[in-house]
Design an enzyme around this catalytic site. Structure first.
Site, PDB file in Angstrom:
ATOM      1  CB  ALA A  17      -0.929   0.006   1.214  1.00 45.27           C
ATOM      2  NE  ARG A  42       8.360   1.720  -0.202  1.00 48.35           N
ATOM      3  CZ  ARG A  42       8.281   1.960  -1.516  1.00 48.35           C
ATOM      4  NH1 ARG A  42       9.252   2.630  -2.113  1.00 48.35           N
ATOM      5  NH2 ARG A  42       7.249   1.546  -2.213  1.00 48.35           N
ATOM      6  CE1 TYR A 156       5.712  -9.215 -12.273  1.00 47.10           C
ATOM      7  CE2 TYR A 156       5.364  -9.162 -14.643  1.00 47.10           C
ATOM      8  CZ  TYR A 156       5.011  -8.763 -13.377  1.00 47.10           C
ATOM      9  OH  TYR A 156       3.941  -7.905 -13.200  1.00 47.10           O
ATOM     10  CG  LEU A 188       2.711   0.634 -20.703  1.00 46.28           C
ATOM     11  CD1 LEU A 188       4.124   0.137 -20.373  1.00 46.28           C
ATOM     12  CD2 LEU A 188       2.680   1.284 -22.084  1.00 46.28           C
ATOM     13  CB  THR A 191       3.344   2.381 -10.708  1.00 48.24           C
ATOM     14  OG1 THR A 191       3.905   1.084 -11.026  1.00 48.24           O
ATOM     15  CG2 THR A 191       1.872   2.404 -11.135  1.00 48.24           C
ATOM     16  CG  PHE A 193       6.173  -2.701 -12.472  1.00 46.63           C
ATOM     17  CD1 PHE A 193       5.813  -3.821 -11.739  1.00 46.63           C
ATOM     18  CD2 PHE A 193       6.671  -2.878 -13.761  1.00 46.63           C
ATOM     19  CE1 PHE A 193       5.958  -5.102 -12.271  1.00 46.63           C
ATOM     20  CE2 PHE A 193       6.821  -4.152 -14.291  1.00 46.63           C
ATOM     21  CZ  PHE A 193       6.464  -5.257 -13.552  1.00 46.63           C
TER      22      PHE A 193
END
Length: 257
Positions: A17, A42, A156, A188, A191, A193
């Site tokens: 999140a 984080r 992946y 696509l 972000t 990512f």
């Protein structure tokens, strides 16, 4: 009038999140009046999100790869946030684009631990509570890579194929339990990512999105929100999304020099 579910009755548990799809989903549900449990690694970002969303947001600093910590954290969630009825198993990542024979094996291990085991641990920790409380919704975050291959994405893509099949099999396991399951499969989308995939190389990541219009985190969050607010008798099995500027890759043909 078509009766959708009221998101003000939702308590939404969201992994990953602190950025991207997860953060956008947290904001979308909070805007609609839901309670949010924002989970991420984080702490500073969790604190900022909690400050932004207010008292309807509860945060948990956690790495979904740690099964014992996840189970402990779920058991310790205070009321009224413990009445979870929507789970967004969003935490995931891609690392590297090297060919299989050249990749760093630890990248493969990290993707399996996060994208496969992390999703398994999240669902297993929360699903019994959903069933005991009379139902709910599990949303997993897949990818078009789970259906369509491309160079450098062997593990992946395989991890996201697992997520897709795991979600479909969950549908059978929860039959009659009033639990819905949806797999979201984005293409696509711009972000963090690619920054993660390229291990912090923001310049290289930015080139991935140059001169095109990608989807946004908010686009994906809206699909998640829509699927979970559909009437309780409707289950959206899969939502596969691609930017209009993206299409299916051509078949790769090797040609000798």
């Amino acid at each position: 009038m078509y009766q959708t579910l009221d998101p003000r009755n939702f308590t939404v548990f969201i992994t990953g999140a602190t950025s991207g799809f997860g953060a956008a989903a947290a904001r979308r549900y909070a805007e609609a009046g839901s309670r949010i449990i924002a989970v991420g690694r984080r702490q500073e970002r969790l604190e900022a999100l909690e400050k932004e969303l207010g008292e309807r947001c509860h945060t948990v600093e956690l790495d979904v790869r740690d099964r014992a910590a996840l189970e402990t954290a779920v058991a310790a969630i205070p009321a009224p946030f413990d009445a979870i009825n929507v789970v967004l198993a969003n935490a995931g990542l891609a690392l590297g684009l090297q060919p299989a024979a050249e990749t760093d094996i630890t990248d493969w291990e990290t993707m399996v631990e996060t994208n496969v085991k992390g999703v398994m641990y999240t669902v297993r920790a929360l699903l019994p509570g959903l069933i005991a409380r009379g139902g709910g919704h599990i949303v997993t975050m897949g990818s078009v890579a789970g259906d369509y291959s491309y160079p450098g994405a062997s593990v992946y893509g395989a991890s996201k194929a697992f997520v897709k099949q795991f979600a479909l099999n969950l549908r059978s396991d929860v039959q009659g339990k009033k639990v819905r399951v949806t797999n979201i499969e984005p293409g696509l989308a711009e972000t963090e990512f690619s920054v993660v995939r390229y291990k912090g190389d923001a310049e290289r990541a930015a080139k991935h999105y140059e001169r095109t219009q990608s989807m946004t985190a908010e686009d994906i969050a809206e699909a998640v929100f829509w699927a979970t607010t559909m009437p309780a008798h409707v289950n959206i099995n899969r939502i596969q999304m691609m930017a209009t500027t993206q299409a299916f890759a051509p078949f790769d043909i090797y040609r000798e020099d």
